[in-house]
Every structure is written in C-alpha cells, then in structure tokens.
Design a protein around this motif. Structure first.
Motif, PDB file in Angstrom:
ATOM      1  N   ARG A   1      -6.851   4.035  -0.201  1.00  0.00           N
ATOM      2  CA  ARG A   1      -5.587   3.376  -0.559  1.00  0.00           C
ATOM      3  C   ARG A   1      -4.465   4.399  -0.677  1.00  0.00           C
ATOM      4  O   ARG A   1      -4.611   5.435  -1.315  1.00  0.00           O
ATOM      5  CB  ARG A   1      -5.743   2.635  -1.876  1.00  0.00           C
ATOM      6  CG  ARG A   1      -4.513   1.851  -2.254  1.00  0.00           C
ATOM      7  CD  ARG A   1      -4.796   0.989  -3.483  1.00  0.00           C
ATOM      8  NE  ARG A   1      -3.760   0.003  -3.636  1.00  0.00           N
ATOM      9  CZ  ARG A   1      -2.727   0.147  -4.468  1.00  0.00           C
ATOM     10  NH1 ARG A   1      -2.638   1.223  -5.226  1.00  0.00           N
ATOM     11  NH2 ARG A   1      -1.813  -0.788  -4.548  1.00  0.00           N
TER      12      ARG A   1
ATOM     13  N   PHE B   1     -13.077  -9.404   3.658  1.00  0.00           N
ATOM     14  CA  PHE B   1     -11.634  -9.642   3.575  1.00  0.00           C
ATOM     15  C   PHE B   1     -11.268 -10.949   4.279  1.00  0.00           C
ATOM     16  O   PHE B   1     -10.575 -11.803   3.717  1.00  0.00           O
ATOM     17  CB  PHE B   1     -10.903  -8.444   4.193  1.00  0.00           C
ATOM     18  CG  PHE B   1      -9.419  -8.591   4.314  1.00  0.00           C
ATOM     19  CD1 PHE B   1      -8.640  -9.037   3.255  1.00  0.00           C
ATOM     20  CD2 PHE B   1      -8.779  -8.233   5.492  1.00  0.00           C
ATOM     21  CE1 PHE B   1      -7.259  -9.135   3.363  1.00  0.00           C
ATOM     22  CE2 PHE B   1      -7.405  -8.321   5.615  1.00  0.00           C
ATOM     23  CZ  PHE B   1      -6.639  -8.780   4.556  1.00  0.00           C
TER      24      PHE B   1
ATOM     25  N   GLY C   1     -14.224   0.053  -0.495  1.00  0.00           N
ATOM     26  CA  GLY C   1     -13.522  -1.212  -0.734  1.00  0.00           C
ATOM     27  C   GLY C   1     -14.208  -2.366  -0.031  1.00  0.00           C
ATOM     28  O   GLY C   1     -15.434  -2.420   0.044  1.00  0.00           O
ATOM     29  N   GLU C   2     -13.413  -3.274   0.522  1.00  0.00           N
ATOM     30  CA  GLU C   2     -13.944  -4.462   1.208  1.00  0.00           C
ATOM     31  C   GLU C   2     -14.264  -4.170   2.665  1.00  0.00           C
ATOM     32  O   GLU C   2     -13.535  -3.430   3.330  1.00  0.00           O
ATOM     33  CB  GLU C   2     -12.890  -5.581   1.231  1.00  0.00           C
ATOM     34  CG  GLU C   2     -12.707  -6.332  -0.023  1.00  0.00           C
ATOM     35  CD  GLU C   2     -11.622  -7.385   0.105  1.00  0.00           C
ATOM     36  OE1 GLU C   2     -11.956  -8.577  -0.010  1.00  0.00           O
ATOM     37  OE2 GLU C   2     -10.446  -7.021   0.302  1.00  0.00           O
TER      38      GLU C   2
ATOM     39  N   ARG D   1      -4.060 -10.763  -1.523  1.00  0.00           N
ATOM     40  CA  ARG D   1      -3.812  -9.322  -1.503  1.00  0.00           C
ATOM     41  C   ARG D   1      -4.401  -8.741  -0.212  1.00  0.00           C
ATOM     42  O   ARG D   1      -5.316  -9.312   0.388  1.00  0.00           O
ATOM     43  CB  ARG D   1      -4.396  -8.649  -2.742  1.00  0.00           C
ATOM     44  CG  ARG D   1      -5.893  -8.615  -2.791  1.00  0.00           C
ATOM     45  CD  ARG D   1      -6.423  -8.147  -4.145  1.00  0.00           C
ATOM     46  NE  ARG D   1      -7.857  -8.102  -4.142  1.00  0.00           N
ATOM     47  CZ  ARG D   1      -8.667  -9.156  -4.196  1.00  0.00           C
ATOM     48  NH1 ARG D   1      -8.173 -10.365  -4.257  1.00  0.00           N
ATOM     49  NH2 ARG D   1      -9.985  -8.997  -4.174  1.00  0.00           N
ATOM     50  N   ASP D   2      -3.856  -7.613   0.182  1.00  0.00           N
ATOM     51  CA  ASP D   2      -4.319  -6.955   1.400  1.00  0.00           C
ATOM     52  C   ASP D   2      -5.760  -6.486   1.201  1.00  0.00           C
ATOM     53  O   ASP D   2      -6.281  -6.475   0.086  1.00  0.00           O
ATOM     54  CB  ASP D   2      -3.407  -5.770   1.724  1.00  0.00           C
ATOM     55  CG  ASP D   2      -3.295  -5.500   3.212  1.00  0.00           C
ATOM     56  OD1 ASP D   2      -4.081  -6.066   3.993  1.00  0.00           O
ATOM     57  OD2 ASP D   2      -2.416  -4.722   3.600  1.00  0.00           O
ATOM     58  N   CYS D   3      -6.391  -6.075   2.264  1.00  0.00           N
ATOM     59  CA  CYS D   3      -7.773  -5.602   2.210  1.00  0.00           C
ATOM     60  C   CYS D   3      -7.898  -4.426   1.246  1.00  0.00           C
ATOM     61  O   CYS D   3      -7.079  -3.504   1.267  1.00  0.00           O
ATOM     62  CB  CYS D   3      -8.222  -5.182   3.611  1.00  0.00           C
ATOM     63  SG  CYS D   3      -9.968  -4.790   3.740  1.00  0.00           S
ATOM     64  N   ASP D   4      -8.904  -4.461   0.406  1.00  0.00           N
ATOM     65  CA  ASP D   4      -9.161  -3.377  -0.544  1.00  0.00           C
ATOM     66  C   ASP D   4      -9.706  -2.184   0.233  1.00  0.00           C
ATOM     67  O   ASP D   4     -10.817  -2.229   0.752  1.00  0.00           O
ATOM     68  CB  ASP D   4     -10.156  -3.845  -1.607  1.00  0.00           C
ATOM     69  CG  ASP D   4     -10.529  -2.771  -2.603  1.00  0.00           C
ATOM     70  OD1 ASP D   4     -10.056  -1.615  -2.476  1.00  0.00           O
ATOM     71  OD2 ASP D   4     -11.303  -3.079  -3.519  1.00  0.00           O
TER      72      ASP D   4
ATOM     73  N   ASP E   1       1.232  -0.048  -2.254  1.00  0.00           N
ATOM     74  CA  ASP E   1       2.061  -1.077  -2.877  1.00  0.00           C
ATOM     75  C   ASP E   1       3.505  -0.616  -3.094  1.00  0.00           C
ATOM     76  O   ASP E   1       4.062  -0.764  -4.170  1.00  0.00           O
ATOM     77  CB  ASP E   1       1.430  -1.520  -4.208  1.00  0.00           C
ATOM     78  CG  ASP E   1       2.051  -2.805  -4.733  1.00  0.00           C
ATOM     79  OD1 ASP E   1       2.568  -3.588  -3.923  1.00  0.00           O
ATOM     80  OD2 ASP E   1       2.025  -3.005  -5.952  1.00  0.00           O
TER      81      ASP E   1
ATOM     82  N   ASP F   1      -2.878  -0.049   2.417  1.00  0.00           N
ATOM     83  CA  ASP F   1      -2.664  -0.806   1.180  1.00  0.00           C
ATOM     84  C   ASP F   1      -1.871  -0.032   0.135  1.00  0.00           C
ATOM     85  O   ASP F   1      -2.316   0.183  -0.978  1.00  0.00           O
ATOM     86  CB  ASP F   1      -4.035  -1.219   0.620  1.00  0.00           C
ATOM     87  CG  ASP F   1      -3.925  -2.136  -0.589  1.00  0.00           C
ATOM     88  OD1 ASP F   1      -2.940  -2.877  -0.693  1.00  0.00           O
ATOM     89  OD2 ASP F   1      -4.830  -2.093  -1.425  1.00  0.00           O
TER      90      ASP F   1
ATOM     91  N   GLY G   1     -10.300   0.804  -1.003  1.00  0.00           N
ATOM     92  CA  GLY G   1     -11.012   1.755  -1.855  1.00  0.00           C
ATOM     93  C   GLY G   1     -10.286   3.077  -2.000  1.00  0.00           C
ATOM     94  O   GLY G   1      -9.086   3.119  -2.249  1.00  0.00           O
TER      95      GLY G   1
ATOM     96  N   SER H   1       1.687  -7.979  -3.558  1.00  0.00           N
ATOM     97  CA  SER H   1       2.330  -6.677  -3.351  1.00  0.00           C
ATOM     98  C   SER H   1       3.827  -6.753  -3.622  1.00  0.00           C
ATOM     99  O   SER H   1       4.459  -7.804  -3.452  1.00  0.00           O
ATOM    100  CB  SER H   1       2.086  -6.177  -1.927  1.00  0.00           C
ATOM    101  OG  SER H   1       2.786  -6.986  -1.006  1.00  0.00           O
TER     102      SER H   1
END
Length: 189
Positions: free
Chosen positions: A85, A120, A114-115, A77-80, A24, A22, A82, A56
């Motif tokens: 990243r 997700f 994150g997720e 948005r893409d998977c978080d 950006d 993730d 955490g 993104s």
C-alpha cells in the motif's frame, strides 16, 4: 424489478498518476479542476436516489466536487494491497521481484499480504448483489477505477486476469443494470 447502477470513476490525483497501490491521497488541484469542469455534464447523476462512494478521500472529494453527497461504503474500498500500500509498482518490483512475478502471473496469489484478485472481485460483486431491487430514480457509486474493473469482471463473469485488460478513465461513467438477479453492462452514447 430492475436496478440501474451508474459507476462514476473518481477524478485523478497524484497517486493515480504515479501508479501507487491503494494510496488514500485526496484529489490534487488538477483533479478538483477536472471534476468541477465536468460537473455540468455529470449533473444528471445527482438524480440518483441512492448515492454511494468508495471510502477513499479521492472518491469522497469527487462526490463533493460534483455536489453528489455520496455515502461511503466499506465494501467499495479498493483492493487491499497489504504491505505494498502506498508504494509504486516500480518500487515493489525492485524490492520483491519474485513476489510481483507471482502476483501478476496468478490472480489467486496475494504475496503482499492483502486480498487476492478473486477475493476483491467477489467482495465488490457481493456489494452489487445486495443493492435494492426497486430503484425508480437509480443508484450511483463514485468508485476507484479498480473497483469498477472488479465490478465489470464480476458482471461479465470474466476470468480474474481480465481485470488487467480493462481501462477505466477518471470521471468516466459505466452503467450496470440488473433484472432477475443477473447483471448486464449497458453502453451509452
């Protein structure tokens, strides 16, 4: 009523080539070139009445390069990831081998803070299920490969670990159709 949604995978960038979580980053020169070269073949996508994208930079710029002018959707948005990243899998594995092992072994785990994979997939599925029911001209979403993989797992009602078995190439198009509340995958020639 039916819905036809075309999911266009964003053009590549250096983060994709380096397999960064993730990150950006915008399109690199090769990504811009690939998107511009693909534009004549993908120009039919501009006929979509509603055009969305992952928020993104890479997805927004892919839409711009193709003249699509998509509207960013936070749910795409893409998977978080955490604290992972922006890092590569190799970097994270070297620093947190047990956490990576847990993450790869159990889709419900989120050792990165994150997720989880099911969260997700559920988020992306929730976005799918809120699309307008009458789309005479169709819908389009320029999305990260992970978002498209999550959508496919959701649509096919596959187990979360199937996410890792789906390969989404840059600038590929996946078509989903919905009738009576359920989604189908449509393969085109």
């Amino acid at each position: 009523m039916s819905v036809r949604l075309k999911l266009l995978a964003a053009a590549r960038n250096s983060a994709l080539l380096e397999s960064r979580f993730d990150d950006d980053r915008p399109l690199d020169a090769a990504g811009w070139f690939e998107a511009e070269r693909a534009a004549p073949a993908l120009c039919r996508l501009a006929a979509a009445e509603l055009r969305y994208c992952s928020p993104s930079a890479r997805c927004r710029e892919t839409g711009e390069a193709l003249g699509l002018r998509p509207l960013a959707q936070p749910a795409l948005r893409d998977c978080d990831m955490g604290r992972w990243r922006g890092r590569t899998l190799g970097e994270v594995t070297a620093a947190e081998p047990r956490a990576v092992e847990a993450w790869l072994g159990d889709p419900r785990s989120a050792p990165h803070g994150g997720e989880s994979l099911p969260a997700f997939i559920s988020r992306v599925g929730g976005w799918l299920d809120t699309r307008p029911a009458d789309d005479a001209a169709g819908l389009l979403a320029v999305a990260e490969p992970g978002v498209i993989r999550a959508a496919l797992v959701y649509v096919l009602q596959a187990p979360p670990h199937a996410f890792w078995r789906i390969d989404v190439q840059p600038l590929s198009v996946t078509t989903l159709t919905s009738r009576s509340g359920g989604w189908d995958l449509q393969l085109e020639t």
